[in-house]
Design a protein around this motif. Structure first.
Motif, PDB file in Angstrom:
ATOM      1  N   LEU A  39       0.822  -1.212   0.000  1.00 49.42           N
ATOM      2  CA  LEU A  39       0.000   0.000   0.000  1.00 49.42           C
ATOM      3  C   LEU A  39       0.863   1.272   0.000  1.00 49.42           C
ATOM      4  N   THR A  42       3.471   1.695  -3.039  1.00 45.13           N
ATOM      5  CA  THR A  42       2.928   2.158  -4.318  1.00 45.13           C
ATOM      6  C   THR A  42       2.435   3.608  -4.218  1.00 45.13           C
ATOM      7  N   VAL A  43       1.836   3.966  -3.074  1.00 45.09           N
ATOM      8  CA  VAL A  43       1.422   5.359  -2.875  1.00 45.09           C
ATOM      9  C   VAL A  43       2.643   6.280  -2.951  1.00 45.09           C
ATOM     10  N   THR A  71      -2.292  -0.683  -5.181  1.00 48.31           N
ATOM     11  CA  THR A  71      -2.592   0.104  -3.985  1.00 48.31           C
ATOM     12  C   THR A  71      -3.876  -0.399  -3.316  1.00 48.31           C
ATOM     13  N   TRP A  72      -4.915  -0.629  -4.133  1.00 45.85           N
ATOM     14  CA  TRP A  72      -6.196  -1.090  -3.568  1.00 45.85           C
ATOM     15  C   TRP A  72      -6.081  -2.484  -2.977  1.00 45.85           C
ATOM     16  N   TRP A 148       1.531   9.037   5.744  1.00 46.35           N
ATOM     17  CA  TRP A 148       1.793   7.590   5.736  1.00 46.35           C
ATOM     18  C   TRP A 148       2.997   7.257   6.604  1.00 46.35           C
TER      19      TRP A 148
ATOM     20  N   GLY B  24       7.778  -1.588  -2.033  1.00 42.34           N
ATOM     21  CA  GLY B  24       7.041  -1.006  -3.154  1.00 42.34           C
ATOM     22  C   GLY B  24       7.835  -1.047  -4.442  1.00 42.34           C
TER      23      GLY B  24
END
Lengths: 162, 140
Positions: A39, A42-43, A71-72, A148, B24
């Motif tokens: 999450l 990627t954000v 992300t979702w 975040w 990520g």
């Protein structure tokens, strides 16, 4: 009133069984941490693109659209594992200052993309290919990154306030 | 650091922040090499765009990781989870490095060979192992 709800969740069969099991709680917690990396990772890539720090040559919308499913997916896993962890620890978390701060940050971090989408992102066609995006888009990116980071820090701090 | 609660906590938090960025970038790069994600963008562009994040976050994780280790060295030495983590890490870092280099050198052509795809899948699995074993140090 909220405390009674927390106590009820804490005492529920589900909460008690998660809390008292040897493996389930650590497994859910591990899933929670890994899903956070999906999450927030990627954000963060999108936020850094808004600042022109990564993927400079790619359109903002390309990066946004392609990252969003990840992300979702990360969000769904973080939320569901987080709810289970909360149920198991609800009565303790209610008064935990780090947990309260984390919840506050979560509300704010949820509002940020809403504001972003209904304001500056509407004109994205005009700055889609810009390396460095308009100040308000960069502001949204900076707010998102800070919140975040705050959520991760506050989340880790929960364990130090027991 | 052994005598301060918050010293360890702060380093641990920075370690986690680094993890979010590392996780990520690894995920997006490897998925892209596997043929998922960032369609319409050349794989070499994805790698070029995200290796700075990968490298920076890896450095942050290694530095904070060594600091954390310095407090818990003995506990870690005997921890099977820690041993597994270091083994997976020792394989994941050179594999990722080779994958990124290969993708950058292949700037023009964009079809990933099955070898590259396999390596990207192995890389994802190894990094997942690093993360899971890392969390497990605290439980075992």
């Amino acid at each position: 009133m909220f405390f009674h709800l927390c106590q009820w969740l804490f005492d529920s069969a589900l909460g008690t069984s998660i809390r008292e099991s040897t493996y389930v709680f650590p497994l859910i917690e591990t899933l929670h941490v890994l899903a956070i990396t999906v999450l927030v990772g990627t954000v963060a890539i999108l936020d850094l693109r808004l600042w022109g720090a990564v993927l400079k040559g790619e359109k903002v919308t390309t990066v946004a659209r392609q990252l969003l499913p990840l992300t979702w997916a990360g969000f769904a896993l973080v939320l569901s594992s987080g709810v289970l962890l909360f149920i198991a620890e609800a009565a303790k978390l209610y008064s935990n200052p780090a947990f309260r701060l984390k919840l506050l940050f979560l509300v704010l971090v949820g509002l940020n993309p809403l504001v972003f989408h209904f304001t500056i992102y509407r004109s994205v066609d005009q700055w889609d290919e810009a390396v460095v995006t308009p100040a308000r888009a960069r502001l949204a990116g900076a707010v998102s990154l800070s919140l975040w980071a705050g959520i991760i820090v506050a989340g880790r701090a929960i364990a130090y306030f027991h | 650091m052994q005598s301060s609660t918050w010293g360890f906590a702060v380093v641990e938090m920075v370690h986690l922040l680094g993890l979010a960025l590392l996780g990520g970038s690894v995920l997006v790069i490897d998925l892209s090499l596997l043929g998922f994600g960032l369609r319409g963008v050349k794989k070499s562009q994805v790698v070029r765009g995200l290796t700075p994040v990968f490298r920076l976050s890896l450095v942050v994780m290694l530095v904070t990781g060594v600091l954390l280790l310095s407090e818990e060295a003995l506990k870690c030495y005997y921890s099977p989870a820690f041993r597994l983590k270091i083994l997976a890490l020792a394989l994941a870092v050179p594999l990722s490095w080779a994958l990124h280099r290969q993708a950058l050198r292949n700037g023009g052509t964009d079809d990933a060979t099955s070898k590259v795809k396999l390596a990207a899948a192995v890389s994802l699995a190894l990094w997942l192992c690093v993360g899971v074993a890392g969390r497990a140090i605290g439980f075992i």
